[in-house]
Design an enzyme around this catalytic site. Sequence first.
Site, PDB file in Angstrom:
ATOM      1  N   LYS A   1       7.038  -5.348  -4.739  1.00  0.00           N
ATOM      2  CA  LYS A   1       6.514  -6.612  -4.199  1.00  0.00           C
ATOM      3  C   LYS A   1       6.076  -7.621  -5.273  1.00  0.00           C
ATOM      4  CE  LYS A   1       6.070  -5.838   0.609  1.00  0.00           C
ATOM      5  NZ  LYS A   1       5.954  -4.493   1.159  1.00  0.00           N
TER       6      LYS A   1
ATOM      7  N   ASP B   1       1.284   4.852  -2.837  1.00  0.00           N
ATOM      8  CA  ASP B   1       2.243   3.759  -2.675  1.00  0.00           C
ATOM      9  C   ASP B   1       1.461   2.458  -2.831  1.00  0.00           C
ATOM     10  OD1 ASP B   1       3.886   1.730  -1.853  1.00  0.00           O
ATOM     11  OD2 ASP B   1       4.708   2.811  -0.125  1.00  0.00           O
TER      12      ASP B   1
ATOM     13  N   PHE C   1       3.597   2.740   5.924  1.00  0.00           N
ATOM     14  CA  PHE C   1       4.906   2.107   5.729  1.00  0.00           C
ATOM     15  C   PHE C   1       5.344   2.326   4.294  1.00  0.00           C
ATOM     16  CE2 PHE C   1       7.915  -1.176   4.643  1.00  0.00           C
ATOM     17  CZ  PHE C   1       8.784  -1.119   5.724  1.00  0.00           C
TER      18      PHE C   1
HETATM   19  C1  PLP Z   1       7.004  -3.447   1.541  1.00  0.00           C
HETATM   20  C2  PLP Z   1       6.596  -2.044   1.293  1.00  0.00           C
HETATM   21  C3  PLP Z   1       7.545  -1.058   0.955  1.00  0.00           C
HETATM   22  C4  PLP Z   1       9.033  -1.317   0.948  1.00  0.00           C
HETATM   23  O1  PLP Z   1       9.399  -2.195  -0.050  1.00  0.00           O
HETATM   24  P1  PLP Z   1      10.917  -2.768  -0.063  1.00  0.00           P
HETATM   25  O2  PLP Z   1      10.954  -3.552  -1.330  1.00  0.00           O
HETATM   26  O3  PLP Z   1      11.037  -3.598   1.180  1.00  0.00           O
HETATM   27  O4  PLP Z   1      11.822  -1.617  -0.041  1.00  0.00           O
HETATM   28  C5  PLP Z   1       7.084   0.206   0.652  1.00  0.00           C
HETATM   29  N1  PLP Z   1       5.779   0.492   0.688  1.00  0.00           N
HETATM   30  C6  PLP Z   1       4.841  -0.423   1.017  1.00  0.00           C
HETATM   31  C7  PLP Z   1       3.394  -0.036   1.020  1.00  0.00           C
HETATM   32  C8  PLP Z   1       5.216  -1.711   1.351  1.00  0.00           C
HETATM   33  O5  PLP Z   1       4.303  -2.607   1.710  1.00  0.00           O
END
Ligand code: PLP
Length: 399
Positions: free
Chosen positions: A252, A223, A138
């Site tokens: 986050k 990420d 994700f």
């Molecule tokens: C939540 C998340 C995103 C997206 O972040 P947003 O602030 O909602 O755009 C991207 N990568 C990972 C691993 C995430 O958990």
Amino acid sequence: MGNREFIERADQTFLRNYRPAPLVLTQGQGCRLEDVEGNRYLDLCAGIAVAAVGHGHPTLARAIAEQAGRLMHVSNLFYNDRAIELAEQVVARTAFDRVFFCNSGAEANEALIKLARRFHFEAGQPERVNLVSMERSFHGRSMGALSLTGQPKYHQGMAPLVGGIGHVPFGDLAALRAAVDERTAAVLLEPVQGEGGVVVPDDAYLRGVRELCDERGALLFFDEVQTGYGRTGKFLAREWSGVIPDACALAKGIAGGFPLGAIAVRETLADGLPPGTHATTYGGNPLACAAGLAVLEILDREGLVARSAERGAYLGGKLAELANKFDSVRDARGLGLLRGLQLAEGVDPISVLVRVREAGVLLSLAGGNVLRFSPPLCVSEEELDEGIAVVDAVLSKGA
Ligand SMILES: *Cc1c(COP(=O)(O)O)cnc(C)c1O
């Protein structure tokens, strides 16, 4: 006015893209939240791993209030002191050398996609445009980040996606070896898959990915939007394997709930995005950066990264006990305070989540059937015990 009346108003005005729990939350303190009717909840979700220092932290609240009164926004036509200070702090705490600020996780990943392509373009290899990411990953919902995301359900009805992006099974080095070639710009992965179901890969796999990227001339990006900032018990999850990617995405927990994202890159990528090739109006805005500085101050003062490791190990032990005790639980896994309890086939995960919530504990689902625990990093053992007791009681009644 109670929860129901507010929700009826939301039904009249909100686009129907979410399916929220029927709670209208109004305030919070530490790991506790309160709804509009005064009902209290134990928050072991933290707004999906965002409220890292807990709700209503006075240091964070004060930093935001003071900065709001001093200077909120100037754009990137000018420098501001808070962004410079925060960039220095991120660099000092990580293996990275330079920082670009933005506003969300998706936006951080968009920057990484552009950096991957433009870096090779600048280096005289304009044919390196492809990206490889992982199945079940994700990376966010904007078109580039969505295209990286390896979950077909999120792609449905959204085609055409951004081109040149392929997906391989997470943890499968042979599959990655078959996918990375002289046209690959970068490989991008989560060091622990969060939304995909809290999936922790072998350190040997991550080291193998690093070697493969080096051998083939591809960049490696992590990420760390969900795993960074102490969530897994280290400041960045990459520290568990020792692998140093060329860049990582952050968001986050980075500002404890204030919208802020970033990419942190190694010096080799310093000129990957020449002036004019990428920008964002709000990115690095002094208000968001003041929140980011306050979060780091709190992490240090309260020793929250080490506590995440400690409390995470404690929570992991309790979840393992549940996995042993109940046939309805298939697996307990995770790192630090990012933990998952995978429910067995035939168990309705939503029913479990709802009954846990009705007993006053907030969790989230990941990977379809994994109860995800991502509490504020300041969570106490007593609060974890309270949450575990509720999950135990719900599972005891039959899933
Ligand atoms: C939540 C998340 C995103 C997206 O972040 P947003 O602030 O909602 O755009 C991207 N990568 C990972 C691993 C995430 O958990």
